[in-house]
Design a protein around this motif. Structure first.
Motif, PDB file in Angstrom:
ATOM      1  N   CYS A 166       2.569  66.252   3.288  1.00  0.00           N
ATOM      2  CA  CYS A 166       2.910  65.277   4.327  1.00  0.00           C
ATOM      3  C   CYS A 166       4.420  65.328   4.577  1.00  0.00           C
ATOM      4  O   CYS A 166       5.212  65.374   3.640  1.00  0.00           O
ATOM      5  CB  CYS A 166       2.517  63.877   3.843  1.00  0.00           C
ATOM      6  SG  CYS A 166       3.126  62.530   4.863  1.00  0.00           S
ATOM      7  N   ASP A 167       4.806  65.372   5.849  1.00  0.00           N
ATOM      8  CA  ASP A 167       6.234  65.304   6.196  1.00  0.00           C
ATOM      9  C   ASP A 167       6.543  64.062   7.040  1.00  0.00           C
ATOM     10  O   ASP A 167       7.543  64.008   7.731  1.00  0.00           O
ATOM     11  CB  ASP A 167       6.674  66.580   6.921  1.00  0.00           C
ATOM     12  CG  ASP A 167       6.083  66.709   8.310  1.00  0.00           C
ATOM     13  OD1 ASP A 167       5.248  65.852   8.705  1.00  0.00           O
ATOM     14  OD2 ASP A 167       6.459  67.658   9.018  1.00  0.00           O
ATOM     15  N   SER A 205       5.032  63.064   9.672  1.00  0.00           N
ATOM     16  CA  SER A 205       4.697  63.195  11.098  1.00  0.00           C
ATOM     17  C   SER A 205       3.606  62.217  11.503  1.00  0.00           C
ATOM     18  O   SER A 205       3.504  61.866  12.681  1.00  0.00           O
ATOM     19  CB  SER A 205       4.246  64.620  11.415  1.00  0.00           C
ATOM     20  OG  SER A 205       5.315  65.518  11.270  1.00  0.00           O
ATOM     21  N   HIS A 206       2.775  61.767  10.568  1.00  0.00           N
ATOM     22  CA  HIS A 206       1.727  60.790  10.902  1.00  0.00           C
ATOM     23  C   HIS A 206       2.350  59.509  11.442  1.00  0.00           C
ATOM     24  O   HIS A 206       1.735  58.814  12.231  1.00  0.00           O
ATOM     25  CB  HIS A 206       0.855  60.487   9.685  1.00  0.00           C
ATOM     26  CG  HIS A 206       1.604  59.894   8.541  1.00  0.00           C
ATOM     27  ND1 HIS A 206       2.241  60.642   7.586  1.00  0.00           N
ATOM     28  CD2 HIS A 206       1.846  58.599   8.232  1.00  0.00           C
ATOM     29  CE1 HIS A 206       2.811  59.855   6.705  1.00  0.00           C
ATOM     30  NE2 HIS A 206       2.598  58.599   7.076  1.00  0.00           N
ATOM     31  N   GLY A 236      -2.056  57.319   6.451  1.00  0.00           N
ATOM     32  CA  GLY A 236      -1.084  58.307   5.971  1.00  0.00           C
ATOM     33  C   GLY A 236      -1.719  59.332   5.054  1.00  0.00           C
ATOM     34  O   GLY A 236      -2.904  59.636   5.175  1.00  0.00           O
ATOM     35  N   PRO A 237      -0.933  59.855   4.124  1.00  0.00           N
ATOM     36  CA  PRO A 237      -1.412  60.946   3.278  1.00  0.00           C
ATOM     37  C   PRO A 237      -2.287  60.481   2.122  1.00  0.00           C
ATOM     38  O   PRO A 237      -2.506  59.283   1.935  1.00  0.00           O
ATOM     39  CB  PRO A 237      -0.098  61.522   2.734  1.00  0.00           C
ATOM     40  CG  PRO A 237       0.792  60.338   2.644  1.00  0.00           C
ATOM     41  CD  PRO A 237       0.450  59.490   3.844  1.00  0.00           C
ATOM     42  N   CYS A 290      -1.086  65.905   3.320  1.00  0.00           N
ATOM     43  CA  CYS A 290      -1.324  65.518   4.715  1.00  0.00           C
ATOM     44  C   CYS A 290      -2.812  65.416   5.005  1.00  0.00           C
ATOM     45  O   CYS A 290      -3.594  66.267   4.602  1.00  0.00           O
ATOM     46  CB  CYS A 290      -0.683  66.551   5.633  1.00  0.00           C
ATOM     47  SG  CYS A 290      -1.001  66.260   7.389  1.00  0.00           S
ATOM     48  N   ARG A 291      -3.177  64.369   5.719  1.00  0.00           N
ATOM     49  CA  ARG A 291      -4.557  64.211   6.202  1.00  0.00           C
ATOM     50  C   ARG A 291      -4.639  64.290   7.714  1.00  0.00           C
ATOM     51  O   ARG A 291      -5.718  64.391   8.268  1.00  0.00           O
ATOM     52  CB  ARG A 291      -5.124  62.855   5.770  1.00  0.00           C
ATOM     53  CG  ARG A 291      -5.427  62.775   4.326  1.00  0.00           C
ATOM     54  CD  ARG A 291      -6.262  61.569   4.022  1.00  0.00           C
ATOM     55  NE  ARG A 291      -5.602  60.329   4.441  1.00  0.00           N
ATOM     56  CZ  ARG A 291      -6.255  59.198   4.672  1.00  0.00           C
ATOM     57  NH1 ARG A 291      -7.545  59.155   4.546  1.00  0.00           N
ATOM     58  NH2 ARG A 291      -5.592  58.112   5.014  1.00  0.00           N
ATOM     59  N   CYS A 292      -3.499  64.192   8.400  1.00  0.00           N
ATOM     60  CA  CYS A 292      -3.548  64.126   9.865  1.00  0.00           C
ATOM     61  C   CYS A 292      -3.448  65.506  10.519  1.00  0.00           C
ATOM     62  O   CYS A 292      -3.758  65.651  11.696  1.00  0.00           O
ATOM     63  CB  CYS A 292      -2.436  63.217  10.388  1.00  0.00           C
ATOM     64  SG  CYS A 292      -0.770  63.918  10.281  1.00  0.00           S
TER      65      CYS A 292
HETATM   66  S1  FES Z   1      -0.433  62.493   6.735  1.00  0.00           S
HETATM   67 FE1  FES Z   1      -0.014  64.142   8.026  1.00  0.00          FE
HETATM   68  S2  FES Z   1       2.120  64.175   8.151  1.00  0.00           S
HETATM   69 FE2  FES Z   1       1.690  62.530   6.864  1.00  0.00          FE
END
Ligand code: FES
Length: 66
Positions: free
Chosen positions: A53-54, A56-57, A14-15, A42-44
Protein backbone atom coordinates in the motif's frame (compact mmCIF):
# COMPACT_ATOMS: atom_id res chain seq x y z
CA UNK A 1 9.34 -27.14 10.74
CA UNK A 2 7.85 -24.90 13.42
CA UNK A 3 4.48 -23.24 13.05
CA UNK A 4 4.50 -19.52 12.64
CA UNK A 5 1.59 -17.26 13.44
CA UNK A 6 0.63 -14.76 10.77
CA UNK A 7 -2.02 -12.20 11.65
CA UNK A 8 -3.94 -10.29 8.99
CA UNK A 9 -5.98 -7.26 10.02
CA UNK A 10 -8.34 -5.45 7.67
CA UNK A 11 -8.22 -1.66 7.60
CA UNK A 12 -11.67 -0.51 6.46
CA UNK A 13 -11.29 1.23 3.10
CA UNK A 14 -7.55 0.60 3.15
CA UNK A 15 -4.91 -2.12 3.15
CA UNK A 16 -4.51 -5.40 4.96
CA UNK A 17 -1.97 -5.23 7.77
CA UNK A 18 0.08 -8.42 7.82
CA UNK A 19 2.14 -9.35 10.87
CA UNK A 20 4.58 -12.24 11.07
CA UNK A 21 4.83 -13.18 7.38
CA UNK A 22 8.06 -14.01 5.56
CA UNK A 23 6.71 -13.11 2.14
CA UNK A 24 3.59 -11.92 0.35
CA UNK A 25 2.66 -13.53 -2.96
CA UNK A 26 0.88 -11.32 -5.50
CA UNK A 27 -1.85 -12.38 -7.91
CA UNK A 28 0.80 -12.90 -10.60
CA UNK A 29 2.62 -15.37 -8.36
CA UNK A 30 5.53 -13.06 -7.62
CA UNK A 31 6.76 -13.35 -4.04
CA UNK A 32 7.75 -10.15 -2.25
CA UNK A 33 9.95 -10.65 0.81
CA UNK A 34 8.68 -9.08 4.02
CA UNK A 35 11.39 -7.11 5.80
CA UNK A 36 9.31 -5.48 8.54
CA UNK A 37 7.34 -6.77 11.50
CA UNK A 38 4.15 -5.37 9.95
CA UNK A 39 3.46 -4.62 6.29
CA UNK A 40 0.47 -3.00 4.59
CA UNK A 41 -0.75 -4.95 1.57
CA UNK A 42 -2.78 -3.06 -1.03
CA UNK A 43 -6.35 -4.17 -1.62
CA UNK A 44 -7.47 -1.42 -3.99
CA UNK A 45 -4.99 -2.07 -6.82
CA UNK A 46 -4.06 1.62 -7.14
CA UNK A 47 -0.67 1.45 -5.47
CA UNK A 48 2.43 2.20 -7.53
CA UNK A 49 4.34 -0.17 -5.20
CA UNK A 50 2.23 -3.33 -5.42
CA UNK A 51 1.81 -5.49 -3.46
CA UNK A 52 2.40 -2.79 -0.84
CA UNK A 53 0.00 0.00 0.00
CA UNK A 54 1.29 3.48 -0.87
CA UNK A 55 -1.79 5.33 0.45
CA UNK A 56 -3.27 5.78 -3.05
CA UNK A 57 -6.54 4.39 -1.65
CA UNK A 58 -6.91 7.69 0.20
CA UNK A 59 -7.09 9.58 -3.11
CA UNK A 60 -10.07 7.44 -4.10
CA UNK A 61 -11.86 8.27 -0.85
CA UNK A 62 -11.28 11.99 -1.32
CA UNK A 63 -12.70 11.92 -4.85
CA UNK A 64 -15.95 10.39 -3.57
CA UNK A 65 -16.44 13.20 -1.04
CA UNK A 66 -18.30 16.33 -2.17
S1 FES B 1 -4.97 -0.13 -0.22
FE1 FES B 1 -4.31 0.24 -2.21
S2 FES B 1 -2.96 1.89 -2.03
FE2 FES B 1 -3.63 1.52 -0.03
Amino acid sequence: MSKRRVVVTECPGGPLLVRGADEVVGVDGTAAPVERAVVAVCRCGRSDRLPWCDDSHRDRRRKRSP
